[in-house]
Motif scaffolding. Structure first.
Motif, PDB file in Angstrom:
ATOM      1  N   MET A   1      32.920 -46.490  83.757  1.00 49.35           N
ATOM      2  CA  MET A   1      31.885 -47.445  84.146  1.00 49.35           C
ATOM      3  C   MET A   1      31.754 -47.503  85.669  1.00 49.35           C
ATOM      4  SD  MET A   1      31.416 -51.338  82.683  1.00 49.35           S
ATOM      5  CE  MET A   1      32.041 -50.851  81.088  1.00 49.35           C
ATOM      6  N   PHE A   2      32.891 -47.482  86.359  1.00 48.67           N
ATOM      7  CA  PHE A   2      32.857 -47.467  87.825  1.00 48.67           C
ATOM      8  C   PHE A   2      32.233 -46.175  88.339  1.00 48.67           C
ATOM      9  CE2 PHE A   2      34.927 -45.906  91.713  1.00 48.67           C
ATOM     10  CZ  PHE A   2      34.463 -46.855  92.616  1.00 48.67           C
ATOM     11  N   ILE A   3      32.613 -45.048  87.733  1.00 43.79           N
ATOM     12  CA  ILE A   3      32.089 -43.752  88.183  1.00 43.79           C
ATOM     13  C   ILE A   3      30.574 -43.697  88.037  1.00 43.79           C
ATOM     14  CG2 ILE A   3      32.043 -41.281  87.660  1.00 43.79           C
ATOM     15  CD1 ILE A   3      35.018 -41.543  86.875  1.00 43.79           C
ATOM     16  N   ILE A   4      30.055 -44.097  86.884  1.00 47.13           N
ATOM     17  CA  ILE A   4      28.613 -43.992  86.654  1.00 47.13           C
ATOM     18  C   ILE A   4      27.842 -44.967  87.535  1.00 47.13           C
ATOM     19  CG2 ILE A   4      28.197 -45.683  84.807  1.00 47.13           C
ATOM     20  CD1 ILE A   4      27.032 -41.987  84.914  1.00 47.13           C
TER      21      ILE A   4
ATOM     22  N   MET B   1      21.980 -49.043  80.186  1.00 49.96           N
ATOM     23  CA  MET B   1      22.395 -48.525  78.887  1.00 49.96           C
ATOM     24  C   MET B   1      23.855 -48.085  78.912  1.00 49.96           C
ATOM     25  SD  MET B   1      20.463 -45.725  76.504  1.00 49.96           S
ATOM     26  CE  MET B   1      20.730 -44.359  77.627  1.00 49.96           C
ATOM     27  N   PHE B   2      24.261 -47.425  79.997  1.00 47.62           N
ATOM     28  CA  PHE B   2      25.663 -47.026  80.125  1.00 47.62           C
ATOM     29  C   PHE B   2      26.570 -48.249  80.139  1.00 47.62           C
ATOM     30  CE2 PHE B   2      24.249 -42.819  81.797  1.00 47.62           C
ATOM     31  CZ  PHE B   2      25.038 -42.020  80.991  1.00 47.62           C
ATOM     32  N   TYR B   3      26.224 -49.242  80.953  1.00 48.32           N
ATOM     33  CA  TYR B   3      27.068 -50.430  81.064  1.00 48.32           C
ATOM     34  C   TYR B   3      27.208 -51.142  79.711  1.00 48.32           C
ATOM     35  CZ  TYR B   3      26.469 -49.968  86.139  1.00 48.32           C
ATOM     36  OH  TYR B   3      26.453 -49.506  87.432  1.00 48.32           O
TER      37      TYR B   3
ATOM     38  N   HIS C   1      27.812 -30.132  97.858  1.00 45.50           N
ATOM     39  CA  HIS C   1      26.578 -30.670  98.436  1.00 45.50           C
ATOM     40  C   HIS C   1      25.735 -31.492  97.459  1.00 45.50           C
ATOM     41  CE1 HIS C   1      27.164 -28.494 102.175  1.00 45.50           C
ATOM     42  NE2 HIS C   1      27.363 -27.372 101.503  1.00 45.50           N
ATOM     43  N   ASN C   2      26.102 -31.516  96.196  1.00 41.73           N
ATOM     44  CA  ASN C   2      25.306 -32.233  95.200  1.00 41.73           C
ATOM     45  C   ASN C   2      26.094 -33.449  94.728  1.00 41.73           C
ATOM     46  OD1 ASN C   2      23.830 -33.060  92.909  1.00 41.73           O
ATOM     47  ND2 ASN C   2      23.159 -30.974  92.471  1.00 41.73           N
ATOM     48  N   LYS C   3      25.868 -34.596  95.371  1.00 39.88           N
ATOM     49  CA  LYS C   3      26.618 -35.813  95.039  1.00 39.88           C
ATOM     50  C   LYS C   3      26.417 -36.253  93.586  1.00 39.88           C
ATOM     51  CE  LYS C   3      27.075 -40.741  95.904  1.00 39.88           C
ATOM     52  NZ  LYS C   3      26.523 -41.939  96.568  1.00 39.88           N
ATOM     53  N   PRO C   4      25.178 -36.287  93.051  1.00 39.22           N
ATOM     54  CA  PRO C   4      25.022 -36.678  91.642  1.00 39.22           C
ATOM     55  C   PRO C   4      25.816 -35.771  90.694  1.00 39.22           C
ATOM     56  CG  PRO C   4      22.905 -36.732  92.757  1.00 39.22           C
ATOM     57  CD  PRO C   4      23.867 -36.110  93.713  1.00 39.22           C
ATOM     58  N   LEU C   5      25.930 -34.491  91.046  1.00 38.45           N
ATOM     59  CA  LEU C   5      26.720 -33.579  90.225  1.00 38.45           C
ATOM     60  C   LEU C   5      28.193 -33.966  90.255  1.00 38.45           C
ATOM     61  CD1 LEU C   5      27.170 -31.035  88.543  1.00 38.45           C
ATOM     62  CD2 LEU C   5      27.214 -29.720  90.673  1.00 38.45           C
ATOM     63  N   ARG C   6      28.700 -34.351  91.425  1.00 36.62           N
ATOM     64  CA  ARG C   6      30.108 -34.761  91.521  1.00 36.62           C
ATOM     65  C   ARG C   6      30.365 -36.006  90.675  1.00 36.62           C
ATOM     66  NH1 ARG C   6      29.190 -33.883  97.017  1.00 36.62           N
ATOM     67  NH2 ARG C   6      29.391 -36.101  97.513  1.00 36.62           N
ATOM     68  N   VAL C   7      29.441 -36.971  90.744  1.00 39.12           N
ATOM     69  CA  VAL C   7      29.583 -38.191  89.939  1.00 39.12           C
ATOM     70  C   VAL C   7      29.605 -37.840  88.455  1.00 39.12           C
ATOM     71  CG1 VAL C   7      28.470 -40.363  89.272  1.00 39.12           C
ATOM     72  CG2 VAL C   7      28.502 -39.669  91.682  1.00 39.12           C
ATOM     73  N   LEU C   8      28.657 -36.984  88.048  1.00 41.52           N
ATOM     74  CA  LEU C   8      28.577 -36.607  86.639  1.00 41.52           C
ATOM     75  C   LEU C   8      29.815 -35.824  86.213  1.00 41.52           C
ATOM     76  CD1 LEU C   8      26.785 -36.740  84.151  1.00 41.52           C
ATOM     77  CD2 LEU C   8      25.732 -34.577  84.865  1.00 41.52           C
ATOM     78  N   ALA C   9      30.330 -34.976  87.100  1.00 45.21           N
ATOM     79  CA  ALA C   9      31.517 -34.183  86.779  1.00 45.21           C
ATOM     80  C   ALA C   9      32.715 -35.082  86.483  1.00 45.21           C
ATOM     81  CB  ALA C   9      31.834 -33.238  87.933  1.00 45.21           C
TER      82      ALA C   9
END
Length: 325
Positions: free
Chosen positions: A300-303, A168-170, A98-106
């Motif tokens: 880069m795509f994931i973030i 900054m990530f990019y 249920h936590n999409k930002p967590l999935r992206v970060l994972a």
């Protein structure tokens, strides 16, 4: 803290100190090995006894630091005790779903740590067999993996304010890819390969990008914790940190498997401590530059899918505080 600025500063300090540890490993291990191994070697020691003593030393020091960290840390922002009583193991899966930002970060964690594990494990092979370098050169090469932290980590709060979180990530993921491309070109062009200072410059550029990008990702953990608290009312920081730990270990495990598979594929001869075939050297170069660069492009795509801006987090924290009042 719920403050994104304070979390950024804390993360910068955290990674600055973590890279002191990285420097102690990258530059220290070859030197400690030579201290414990009386035999004169031109590469990493092959003495079982020297390795055992070195790992015991690092293990004891590491254990002491971990105990100190555990005993001195205090949680300032915690969930209500009535909510804590209802936390179950199944909440690990529910939070991930249920936590999409967590999935992206994972998935970013998996990719980033796989990249670091692959590149770090290949460093000694690269210096020994591609460049025919000495242990002292390996120490400098690995040490350059940590040195940029002391220059750029204190600058992270200012950089983030100037270009934003994703910017900054990019920028720094791109810097890391450029450094890896330089390592590849230097290694395949015969006239450049003999100039170790070029290798050091490329390693410094690569490490700058890797350190800043992978260092700042830890600042996103409190954000996904706050997002979970905002969506279902429970601040289950322990579960979120457990999940990030699982994916961090998964990335390290993946990064540990890939080098062995690649070296087996290219016919690495572990009995030959002096030279390898051209195909084997190319495989080592894949591990140092090509595969990590591909993983960084994926990262880069994931973030890019991470959608919690600073403004959104501040809005979420204000709403959480309003509910708590």
């Amino acid at each position: 803290s719920r403050s994104t600025d304070e979390i950024t500063i804390l993360t910068s300090v955290r990674m600055f100190m973590a890279n002191i540890g990285g420097l102690a490993v990258g530059m220290g291990i070859p030197l400690v090995l030579r201290f414990f191994d009386s035999a004169e070697t031109t590469d990493m020691s092959t003495s079982d006894s020297a390795w055992l003593k070195t790992m015991m030393l690092y293990g004891v020091v590491g254990l002491g630091l971990l105990i100190f960290c555990f005993s001195q840390s205090r949680e300032r922002v915690v969930m209500d005790k009535s909510h804590a009583e209802n936390v179950k193991v199944a909440d690990l899966w529910m939070e991930f779903v249920h936590n999409k930002p967590l999935r992206v970060l994972a998935f970013f964690f998996i990719t980033a740590f796989a990249m670091m594990a692959i590149g770090n494990s290949a460093g000694a092979y690269y210096i020994n067999y591609n460049l025919h370098g000495l242990a002292a050169q390996l120490s400098i090469f690995m040490g350059l993996g940590s040195i940029p932290a002391f220059i750029f980590m204190p600058m992270i709060p200012s950089i983030k304010r100037a270009v934003g979180k994703k910017g900054m990530f990019y920028i720094f993921l791109t810097v890391a890819i450029v450094g890896m491309a330089m390592l590849y070109v230097i290694s395949v062009v015969e006239s450049l390969r003999s100039h170790m200072w070029l290798v050091y410059v490329a390693q410094f550029i690569k490490s700058t990008g890797v350190i800043v990008a992978t260092g700042y990702m830890w600042a996103l953990v409190p954000e996904v914790i706050s997002f979970g608290e905002y969506t279902h009312g429970c601040r289950i920081a322990g579960i979120v940190n457990a999940l990030t730990g699982i994916f961090y270990k998964a990335g390290m495990a993946l990064g540990g498997v890939v080098p062995g598979l690649v070296l087996a594929f290219v016919g690495f001869d572990q009995t030959n401590e002096v030279s390898q075939t051209a195909f084997t050297q190319q495989g080592i170069l894949w591990l140092v530059a090509v595969i990590p660069a591909m993983l960084l492009m994926l990262a880069m795509f994931i973030i890019s899918r991470y959608d919690l801006s600073d403004e959104k987090i501040e809005e979420i924290n204000r709403e959480i505080e309003r509910r708590n009042k």
